[in-house]
Design a protein around this motif. Structure first.
Motif, PDB file in Angstrom:
ATOM      1  N   PHE A 133       0.840  -1.203   0.000  1.00 29.56           N
ATOM      2  CA  PHE A 133       0.000   0.000   0.000  1.00 29.56           C
ATOM      3  C   PHE A 133       0.874   1.252   0.000  1.00 29.56           C
ATOM      4  CE2 PHE A 133      -2.369   3.280   2.469  1.00 29.56           C
ATOM      5  CZ  PHE A 133      -3.425   3.482   1.583  1.00 29.56           C
ATOM      6  N   GLN A 134       1.866   1.287   0.873  1.00 35.34           N
ATOM      7  CA  GLN A 134       2.742   2.451   0.949  1.00 35.34           C
ATOM      8  C   GLN A 134       3.589   2.616  -0.317  1.00 35.34           C
ATOM      9  OE1 GLN A 134       2.767   4.804   3.075  1.00 35.34           O
ATOM     10  NE2 GLN A 134       1.525   3.985   4.733  1.00 35.34           N
ATOM     11  N   LEU A 135       3.898   1.517  -0.975  1.00 31.72           N
ATOM     12  CA  LEU A 135       4.655   1.585  -2.224  1.00 31.72           C
ATOM     13  C   LEU A 135       3.957   2.460  -3.249  1.00 31.72           C
ATOM     14  CD1 LEU A 135       6.581   0.706  -4.549  1.00 31.72           C
ATOM     15  CD2 LEU A 135       5.192  -1.395  -4.728  1.00 31.72           C
ATOM     16  N   LYS A 136       2.646   2.355  -3.358  1.00 28.35           N
ATOM     17  CA  LYS A 136       1.914   3.088  -4.389  1.00 28.35           C
ATOM     18  C   LYS A 136       2.012   4.595  -4.187  1.00 28.35           C
ATOM     19  CE  LYS A 136       0.797  -0.847  -6.085  1.00 28.35           C
ATOM     20  NZ  LYS A 136       1.443  -1.733  -5.112  1.00 28.35           N
ATOM     21  N   PHE A 137       2.160   5.045  -2.944  1.00 27.81           N
ATOM     22  CA  PHE A 137       2.371   6.466  -2.674  1.00 27.81           C
ATOM     23  C   PHE A 137       3.748   6.892  -3.184  1.00 27.81           C
ATOM     24  CE2 PHE A 137      -1.063   5.370   0.013  1.00 27.81           C
ATOM     25  CZ  PHE A 137      -1.720   6.529   0.410  1.00 27.81           C
ATOM     26  N   ALA A 138       4.734   6.035  -2.926  1.00 31.18           N
ATOM     27  CA  ALA A 138       6.098   6.331  -3.372  1.00 31.18           C
ATOM     28  C   ALA A 138       6.191   6.371  -4.885  1.00 31.18           C
ATOM     29  CB  ALA A 138       7.066   5.292  -2.803  1.00 31.18           C
ATOM     30  N   VAL A 139       5.396   5.561  -5.568  1.00 33.64           N
ATOM     31  CA  VAL A 139       5.426   5.503  -7.035  1.00 33.64           C
ATOM     32  C   VAL A 139       4.914   6.794  -7.657  1.00 33.64           C
ATOM     33  CG1 VAL A 139       4.334   4.425  -9.050  1.00 33.64           C
ATOM     34  CG2 VAL A 139       5.329   2.993  -7.265  1.00 33.64           C
ATOM     35  N   ILE A 140       3.774   7.272  -7.183  1.00 31.38           N
ATOM     36  CA  ILE A 140       3.132   8.396  -7.869  1.00 31.38           C
ATOM     37  C   ILE A 140       3.802   9.731  -7.572  1.00 31.38           C
ATOM     38  CG2 ILE A 140       1.402   9.004  -6.118  1.00 31.38           C
ATOM     39  CD1 ILE A 140      -0.605   9.283  -8.490  1.00 31.38           C
ATOM     40  N   THR A 141       4.548   9.820  -6.456  1.00 34.17           N
ATOM     41  CA  THR A 141       5.114  11.116  -6.077  1.00 34.17           C
ATOM     42  C   THR A 141       6.103  11.659  -7.111  1.00 34.17           C
ATOM     43  OG1 THR A 141       4.794  10.549  -3.757  1.00 34.17           O
ATOM     44  CG2 THR A 141       6.239  12.404  -4.234  1.00 34.17           C
ATOM     45  N   PRO A 142       7.140  10.920  -7.518  1.00 34.77           N
ATOM     46  CA  PRO A 142       8.022  11.471  -8.560  1.00 34.77           C
ATOM     47  C   PRO A 142       7.315  11.624  -9.898  1.00 34.77           C
ATOM     48  CG  PRO A 142       8.624   9.200  -8.078  1.00 34.77           C
ATOM     49  CD  PRO A 142       7.636   9.614  -7.030  1.00 34.77           C
ATOM     50  N   ALA A 143       6.311  10.785 -10.167  1.00 36.30           N
ATOM     51  CA  ALA A 143       5.568  10.918 -11.421  1.00 36.30           C
ATOM     52  C   ALA A 143       4.842  12.255 -11.489  1.00 36.30           C
ATOM     53  CB  ALA A 143       4.579   9.762 -11.569  1.00 36.30           C
ATOM     54  N   LEU A 144       4.369  12.756 -10.347  1.00 35.97           N
ATOM     55  CA  LEU A 144       3.684  14.050 -10.316  1.00 35.97           C
ATOM     56  C   LEU A 144       4.597  15.179 -10.792  1.00 35.97           C
ATOM     57  CD1 LEU A 144       1.826  13.779  -6.884  1.00 35.97           C
ATOM     58  CD2 LEU A 144       0.739  13.828  -9.132  1.00 35.97           C
ATOM     59  N   ILE A 145       5.880  15.067 -10.476  1.00 34.76           N
ATOM     60  CA  ILE A 145       6.826  16.139 -10.798  1.00 34.76           C
ATOM     61  C   ILE A 145       6.955  16.334 -12.300  1.00 34.76           C
ATOM     62  CG2 ILE A 145       9.222  16.922 -10.506  1.00 34.76           C
ATOM     63  CD1 ILE A 145       9.401  15.075  -8.054  1.00 34.76           C
ATOM     64  N   THR A 146       6.750  15.275 -13.075  1.00 38.14           N
ATOM     65  CA  THR A 146       7.067  15.303 -14.510  1.00 38.14           C
ATOM     66  C   THR A 146       6.298  16.371 -15.279  1.00 38.14           C
ATOM     67  OG1 THR A 146       5.396  13.625 -15.060  1.00 38.14           O
ATOM     68  CG2 THR A 146       7.597  12.837 -14.466  1.00 38.14           C
ATOM     69  N   GLY A 147       5.138  16.754 -14.783  1.00 38.36           N
ATOM     70  CA  GLY A 147       4.366  17.771 -15.487  1.00 38.36           C
ATOM     71  C   GLY A 147       5.053  19.118 -15.554  1.00 38.36           C
ATOM     72  N   SER A 148       5.969  19.377 -14.629  1.00 35.03           N
ATOM     73  CA  SER A 148       6.629  20.689 -14.596  1.00 35.03           C
ATOM     74  C   SER A 148       7.680  20.833 -15.687  1.00 35.03           C
ATOM     75  CB  SER A 148       7.271  20.926 -13.230  1.00 35.03           C
ATOM     76  OG  SER A 148       8.373  20.054 -13.025  1.00 35.03           O
ATOM     77  N   PHE A 149       8.338  19.725 -16.045  1.00 35.12           N
ATOM     78  CA  PHE A 149       9.378  19.817 -17.083  1.00 35.12           C
ATOM     79  C   PHE A 149       9.000  19.024 -18.330  1.00 35.12           C
ATOM     80  CE2 PHE A 149      11.270  16.976 -13.662  1.00 35.12           C
ATOM     81  CZ  PHE A 149      10.852  15.766 -14.207  1.00 35.12           C
ATOM     82  N   ALA A 150       7.717  18.827 -18.542  1.00 36.00           N
ATOM     83  CA  ALA A 150       7.237  18.109 -19.726  1.00 36.00           C
ATOM     84  C   ALA A 150       7.697  18.812 -20.997  1.00 36.00           C
ATOM     85  CB  ALA A 150       5.713  18.018 -19.702  1.00 36.00           C
ATOM     86  N   GLU A 151       7.933  18.029 -22.031  1.00 35.37           N
ATOM     87  CA  GLU A 151       8.262  18.479 -23.385  1.00 35.37           C
ATOM     88  C   GLU A 151       9.717  18.920 -23.562  1.00 35.37           C
ATOM     89  OE1 GLU A 151       4.137  19.664 -25.382  1.00 35.37           O
ATOM     90  OE2 GLU A 151       5.026  21.345 -24.294  1.00 35.37           O
TER      91      GLU A 151
END
Length: 394
Positions: free
Chosen positions: A103-121
């Motif tokens: 369960f806690q793993l899924k929180f760790a997974v999405i956190t760095p993925a959220l950052i990607t929107g800032s430097f997309a493209e």
């Protein structure tokens, strides 16, 4: 152990897993056609990279024996040692330890993925992979341990974070702000969404998965989970409607993109408070969170900062507001109940977390850039990341 609790937590874990593919659709639909695959893959690949890191050392860094309340010992659960079907009296007294870890793993997974929107493209995919590991080790793990481990510094100080407002959204939002500053602006800032149905689909997947995110943080099939479910629903609805009304008040047409962003902002804002507030209070949190994030986007658009998908105004600002709102409304200890200690502790923690995440992430971007250039060159950016990074196209 109660079978109903186990069944609920298995369901909640699946729901939270569902959020990362949802994020990939949400972000992917917002970028230009030549960058959609790369943007979506940046979320998907975190499911692999972070999972391996978590098994080898990440879970132990987050929830291992506390080292001065700052981080877990890497040796406690190294390679998931002693993480099995038996419960853990300190961390998961009513659940198999392996279920708590997943369960806690899924929180760790999405956190760095959220950052990607800032430097997309404009991001070099190989550099991004390295940054994921550095961020997870040096920002997510200490913050998770300090906030959620029973012996963590922030936990002992009285910081309340029900499901990740500080650990997930503030850390990702602040790191996103730093990333946009370090990588600089795109060559062509078009911001024309390639696939609005993808954005709608991604929002639906995120909202659905968020029930596991928040209600799952009750760690059982109980009344607290039911209340968290309700506050999550209502805050998101309130923020979505508020976003629509602001657009109408400003003389704009109602857009699907704005409606979706509003819904996500409400989900972010309620996350740290979900199990501590009433349904009516969750409506207030949703409305105010939407107003603040909307204003933050307006301000950002007047600057030179190129946070491509507005990660800091949505996740960062809404996460910060949610942390403060938790200290205001939390049952029995909130400011509205005449208590000031939790509010003061949250303000101090907010400053400490913001400053530390900002400067550590800045350092991590610089280190990554020295080892693997994080930004693609001008020609590759114009060509598009789908072709230049993956030899694929949409």
């Amino acid at each position: 152990m109660n079978n109903a609790d186990i069944a609920w937590m298995l369901t909640a874990t699946c729901l939270v897993f569902f959020m990362t593919p949802g994020l990939s659709f949400f972000y992917g639909g917002m970028v230009s056609k030549k960058n959609i695959i790369s943007t979506m893959l940046q979320s998907f690949v975190a499911l692999g990279i972070v999972t391996i890191w978590w098994v080898l050392v990440g879970f132990s860094l987050c929830f291992g024996d506390s080292v001065y309340g700052f981080i877990g010992s890497p040796m406690t659960f190294l390679g998931m040692r002693d993480v099995g079907l038996a419960p853990n009296a300190l961390l998961s007294p009513n659940l198999p330890m392996i279920l708590f870890a997943m369960f806690q793993l899924k929180f760790a997974v999405i956190t760095p993925a959220l950052i990607t929107g800032s430097f997309a493209e404009r991001i070099n995919f190989k550099g991004y992979l390295l940054f994921i590991l550095l961020f997870s080790t040096f920002i997510y793990a200490p913050l998770c341990h300090m906030t959620w481990h029973p012996d963590g510094l922030l936990k002992l100080a009285g910081v309340l974070d029900y499901a990740g407002g500080t650990v997930v959204h503030m850390s990702a939002g602040i790191a996103a702000l730093t990333g946009a500053m370090v990588l600089g602006s795109r060559i062509n800032k078009t911001n024309q969404p390639v696939n609005i149905p993808f954005i709608l689909l991604g929002t639906a997947m995120l909202w659905f998965g968020w029930f596991g995110f928040n209600a799952g943080s009750a760690f059982g099939a109980n009344g607290e989970a039911a209340m968290s479910f309700a506050t999550t629903t209502c805050a998101s609805a309130a923020a979505m409607v508020t976003w629509v009304l602001i657009d109408l008040f400003k003389g704009r047409k109602v857009s699907a993109v704005g409606t979706c962003i509003g819904a996500v902002v409400g989900l972010v804002a309620i996350t740290p408070a979900a199990g501590f507030v009433t349904v009516l209070q969750s409506l207030i949190i949703g409305v105010l969170g939407a107003c603040l994030s909307y204003a933050a986007i307006v301000v950002k658009n007047k600057t030179k900062l190129d946070d491509t998908l507005d990660v800091f105004p949505t996740h960062g600002i809404a996460g910060i507001f949610g942390m403060v709102a938790t200290a205001v409304f939390a049952k029995d200890v909130g400011l509205i109940y005449g208590e000031t200690e939790t509010f003061i502790v949250h303000l101090v923690a907010l400053i400490v977390v913001f400053v530390s995440v900002f400067f550590i992430s800045f350092l991590l971007y610089k280190i990554t850039n020295k080892l693997i250039p994080m930004r693609v060159n001008r020609d590759l950016e114009n060509f598009g990341l789908d072709q230049s990074q993956h030899n694929e196209q949409y």
